[in-house]
Motif scaffolding. Structure first.
Motif, PDB file in Angstrom:
ATOM      1  N   ALA A 129       0.833  -1.208   0.000  1.00 43.57           N
ATOM      2  CA  ALA A 129       0.000   0.000   0.000  1.00 43.57           C
ATOM      3  C   ALA A 129       0.863   1.252   0.000  1.00 43.57           C
ATOM      4  O   ALA A 129       0.557   2.239  -0.691  1.00 43.57           O
ATOM      5  N   LYS A 130       1.955   1.241   0.741  1.00 41.99           N
ATOM      6  CA  LYS A 130       2.857   2.394   0.790  1.00 41.99           C
ATOM      7  C   LYS A 130       3.490   2.648  -0.578  1.00 41.99           C
ATOM      8  O   LYS A 130       3.639   3.802  -1.005  1.00 41.99           O
ATOM      9  N   MET A 131       3.888   1.593  -1.277  1.00 39.82           N
ATOM     10  CA  MET A 131       4.444   1.745  -2.623  1.00 39.82           C
ATOM     11  C   MET A 131       3.426   2.387  -3.556  1.00 39.82           C
ATOM     12  O   MET A 131       3.743   3.308  -4.320  1.00 39.82           O
ATOM     13  N   ALA A 145       1.993   7.063  -6.538  1.00 40.38           N
ATOM     14  CA  ALA A 145       0.899   7.933  -6.985  1.00 40.38           C
ATOM     15  C   ALA A 145       1.215   9.390  -6.662  1.00 40.38           C
ATOM     16  O   ALA A 145       0.970  10.295  -7.470  1.00 40.38           O
ATOM     17  N   GLN A 146       1.763   9.629  -5.477  1.00 42.72           N
ATOM     18  CA  GLN A 146       2.113  10.995  -5.094  1.00 42.72           C
ATOM     19  C   GLN A 146       3.231  11.545  -5.970  1.00 42.72           C
ATOM     20  O   GLN A 146       3.233  12.712  -6.354  1.00 42.72           O
ATOM     21  N   ARG A 160      -2.654   4.087   9.619  1.00 39.92           N
ATOM     22  CA  ARG A 160      -3.134   5.053   8.630  1.00 39.92           C
ATOM     23  C   ARG A 160      -2.154   5.105   7.453  1.00 39.92           C
ATOM     24  O   ARG A 160      -0.927   5.059   7.650  1.00 39.92           O
ATOM     25  N   MET A 161      -2.708   5.210   6.244  1.00 37.62           N
ATOM     26  CA  MET A 161      -1.856   5.307   5.064  1.00 37.62           C
ATOM     27  C   MET A 161      -1.519   6.776   4.774  1.00 37.62           C
ATOM     28  O   MET A 161      -2.395   7.591   4.549  1.00 37.62           O
ATOM     29  N   THR A 162      -0.237   7.077   4.806  1.00 38.03           N
ATOM     30  CA  THR A 162       0.259   8.406   4.487  1.00 38.03           C
ATOM     31  C   THR A 162       1.429   8.251   3.512  1.00 38.03           C
ATOM     32  O   THR A 162       2.340   7.461   3.791  1.00 38.03           O
ATOM     33  N   LEU A 170      -5.721   1.722   1.487  1.00 36.13           N
ATOM     34  CA  LEU A 170      -5.743   2.697   0.401  1.00 36.13           C
ATOM     35  C   LEU A 170      -7.089   3.400   0.259  1.00 36.13           C
ATOM     36  O   LEU A 170      -7.156   4.530  -0.236  1.00 36.13           O
ATOM     37  N   GLU A 171      -8.146   2.746   0.688  1.00 36.21           N
ATOM     38  CA  GLU A 171      -9.489   3.305   0.490  1.00 36.21           C
ATOM     39  C   GLU A 171      -9.963   4.169   1.655  1.00 36.21           C
ATOM     40  O   GLU A 171     -10.932   4.922   1.515  1.00 36.21           O
TER      41      GLU A 171
END
Length: 356
Positions: free
Chosen positions: A87-89, A94-95, A160-162, A141-142
């Motif tokens: 998920a971090k990748m 994306a960022q 939390r995804m950051t 991610l969602e």
């Protein structure tokens, strides 16, 4: 919605394997194939994962840097990393590039490679793990809020995804596998199952429920004349005793259902006059069936697959830019034919059992 507009193709090419290209040339080769694929109109490009290959995430970054719209389809094996890392990748790339990724979730592999990693999980259990693993990735991610999940294989607590992932860049999810367990995993995840197809003539309208929303892996060699296409095919994929031995060894160390299914099909189709060709697979040159022939014959096959319900096609590794030009010609013809088949079926429901 117009029923004919439902027929469309989403085409992915495949990235070269690091094991098949000299190290000094590999990055440049990846860049070239990615650019050819984008020029040809491909949606994305599959990046393999395996013990013997370089890391697929690093390869995917090269692809993102070398193209404007092409989406890496990254093969993900749960035994390699925690779901948070995946998920971090996705969120990080994306960022950095503002690009959507696709994930090709892989449960199988050679049993010797899995054993080397200390993974003795049984075949069907690996798909159960894959559902849980992919579910955690999707939750992270969602959701903007912290995620807690207690599973059999992985757990996260208030995670939390950051950086957060924009919803429009949520990854498409494919599940690689043709077994009952693989298809059940894809259904549970709402993912696209990726299969290795039978010859197109074997599909009938009754198969549409199983095929619709699915993808297939297939190589294509097409030319204006069948003679030229087959000449190219035999030159690129000559029979090879060493390769045949490697194929037999791979059969012994793989518990993947698709491997056995394709080997059985190879014996069944060897003597048939058909564009469906498994000699490259039998000689350990590639891992998908090929369609070989003139533009008309090969586009007929693709149109029958589309009429059966398949809409996503993952091609083999393109050897040249020119090869993708020929492939583009075939898909253009196939789309027209598939819509004609659909139109015919709508006008004459009594004959819907005939595909082509």
């Amino acid at each position: 919605m117009d029923a004919l507009s439902d027929i469309r193709f989403e085409v992915f090419s495949t990235c070269p394997q690091s094991s098949a290209v000299p190290a000094a040339d590999y990055v440049e080769r990846v860049q070239s194939v990615a650019r050819w694929s984008e020029e040809a109109g491909c949606k994305g490009i599959l990046v393999y994962t395996e013990n013997s290959l370089v890391d697929p995430w690093l390869v995917s970054q090269v692809i993102l840097q070398s193209t404007r719209e092409l989406c890496p389809l990254v093969a993900v094996q749960p035994v390699y990393m925690h779901p948070y890392s995946v998920a971090k990748m996705v969120s990080s790339l994306a960022q950095m590039y503002g690009r959507r990724l696709y994930l090709n979730m892989v449960a199988g592999g050679y049993t010797t490679e899995l054993a080397a990693l200390g993974d003795a999980t049984a075949h069907d259990k690996r798909y159960e793990r894959l559902v849980e693993y992919t579910g955690i990735i999707k939750l992270l991610l969602e959701n903007a809020e912290p995620v807690t999940f207690e599973g059999e294989y992985d757990s996260v607590r208030n995670l939390r995804m950051t950086p957060p992932l924009p919803q429009e860049l949520l990854p498409g999810v494919f599940v690689s596998g043709s077994s009952e367990a693989g298809l059940a995993a894809a259904k549970a995840l709402g993912a696209t199952p990726v299969k290795y197809p039978k010859p197109a003539a074997e599909y009938v309208q009754a198969d549409a429920a199983d095929c619709t929303g699915s993808g297939i892996r297939v190589g294509i060699i097409a030319r204006a004349s069948a003679e030229e296409a087959w000449q190219v095919a035999h030159t690129r994929f000559p029979t090879d005793k060493k390769g045949q031995l490697a194929h037999k060894l791979a059969m012994k160390v793989s518990d993947s259902a698709w491997h056995k299914q394709m080997s059985d099909l190879a014996a069944e189709t060897a003597a048939q006059d058909t564009p469906y060709w498994l000699v490259p697979f039998e000689n350990y040159k590639t891992f998908c069936p090929y369609l070989v022939g003139d533009y008309g014959v090969v586009s007929d096959e693709l149109a029958r697959y589309a009429a059966a319900g398949y809409g996503t096609f993952i091609l083999d590794i393109p050897p040249t830019r020119e090869e993708l030009v020929h492939t583009g010609e075939v898909f253009g013809q196939a789309l027209t034919k598939a819509r004609r088949l659909k139109s015919f079926a709508l006008r004459d429901p009594a004959r819907q059992g005939l595909i082509g």
